[in-house]
Design an enzyme around this catalytic site. Sequence first.
Site, short mmCIF file in Angstrom:
data_model
loop_
_atom_site.label_atom_id
_atom_site.label_comp_id
_atom_site.label_asym_id
_atom_site.label_seq_id
_atom_site.Cartn_x
_atom_site.Cartn_y
_atom_site.Cartn_z
N ARG A 244 -4.69 3.10 -8.98
CA ARG A 244 -4.77 4.25 -9.89
C ARG A 244 -3.54 4.36 -10.79
O ARG A 244 -3.57 5.11 -11.77
CB ARG A 244 -4.95 5.55 -9.09
CG ARG A 244 -6.35 5.71 -8.50
CD ARG A 244 -6.57 7.12 -7.96
NE ARG A 244 -5.71 7.39 -6.80
CZ ARG A 244 -6.03 7.11 -5.54
NH1 ARG A 244 -7.20 6.54 -5.26
NH2 ARG A 244 -5.21 7.39 -4.55
N ASP B 147 16.29 -17.64 -11.29
CA ASP B 147 17.09 -16.44 -11.03
C ASP B 147 18.24 -16.79 -10.08
O ASP B 147 18.70 -15.97 -9.29
CB ASP B 147 16.22 -15.33 -10.43
CG ASP B 147 16.90 -13.95 -10.46
OD1 ASP B 147 17.77 -13.73 -11.33
OD2 ASP B 147 16.58 -13.11 -9.59
N ASN C 228 9.07 -8.43 -9.09
CA ASN C 228 10.38 -8.11 -8.49
C ASN C 228 11.16 -7.17 -9.40
O ASN C 228 11.26 -7.39 -10.61
CB ASN C 228 11.18 -9.39 -8.25
CG ASN C 228 10.44 -10.34 -7.32
OD1 ASN C 228 10.04 -11.43 -7.71
ND2 ASN C 228 10.24 -9.93 -6.09
N HIS D 128 11.11 -11.64 -14.19
CA HIS D 128 10.66 -11.86 -12.80
C HIS D 128 9.63 -10.81 -12.36
O HIS D 128 9.90 -9.92 -11.56
CB HIS D 128 11.81 -11.98 -11.80
CG HIS D 128 12.90 -10.96 -11.84
ND1 HIS D 128 12.67 -9.60 -11.82
CD2 HIS D 128 14.25 -11.10 -11.88
CE1 HIS D 128 13.82 -8.96 -11.84
NE2 HIS D 128 14.80 -9.85 -11.88
#
Length: 362
Positions: A209, A256, A201, A198
């Site tokens: 940077r 999920d 997440n 996922h």
Amino acid sequence: MLNGRIVTPAGVVDGSVAVADGLIAAVEPGDAGTDVIVPGFVDIHTHGGGGHAFTLGDAEAVRAGAAFHLGHGTTTLVASLVSSPFELMRTATAAYAPLFHEGVIAGIHFEGPYLSAVRCGAQNPAYLRDPSADEIAEVIKLGEGAVRMMTIAPERAGALDAIRQLVAAGVVAAIGHTDATWEQTRAGVAAGATVGTHVFNGMRPPHHREPGPVFGLLDAAPVVCEFIADGIHLHDGTLAFAAGVTGPARAALITDAMDAAGMADGRYELGGQAVLVADGVARLERDGAIAGSTLTMDAALRRAVGAGITLADAVTMASATPARAIGLTDRGAIAPGLRADLVVLAEDLTVKRVMRGGAWVS
């Protein structure tokens, strides 16, 4: 024969699909109605559904949860656990292996416990630890082929060796719940990781940077990136952008989902932690962290199309790409010789009928 707008690897064809002996026999152009015919969905990351949890080592709960998701078009499902004590990992493997050999599930996915405490999300921090070669070897042996995938944070001590161990044993190594730098992420990919769990997440957020794991996975050619397309885990714009970067061949829609999928709002449990579901959104009671989802794959497909992804690409992301990510080459697309896993959708992409292995699901 099934007539409709057929979503094939070559594009959308108006015509019919012929099925024989559990396989797709032919795709023939011709008259079509308004139905949309797509390959069965392949969900490689699911913790439960229909009130049934996959995280407790209960085989009958997995069987019932798989049946719930099958009704939403998921003809191939991997049962995912969360971080837990090793005894539960062992018990669940022994309990779920027969379901794998029976074909109820396509394998077991261990999401943890070798994850980052900083990016644990809804994972129980009490169970997080560095990878153990002995634990990994034992569950792989116990599963007799059932252990399909394991998610690891590549910055943990011993993680790269664990990834190599998994790959050598034929298990998919995934990177997730990680605070890794870009360099640490790419080291995990170089060690053999081929899935991003996922993506976005449970990860250090990207910075121009310090690109971190998100950019490290989106830009890694061997990696299939999982996306939870529920409008909660990812903004639709983020989903469309990320899928544009990877292309559909490297983007996999997942749910999920936890046991609350398809159920009423209320109080649930995940990995020994209390979860509150309100307006269909699951969050940990202790800190409000998103705790899985209440998503189904048909809803994920609709969300992806609504986000601007073409139907053909969204179908690839829901079927062919996740199938390939876990090594399944006999399904995931509508083409002669492949398993006849088919979903008949209405014009609004809601499920009308589901076929698995050439047989209609009641």
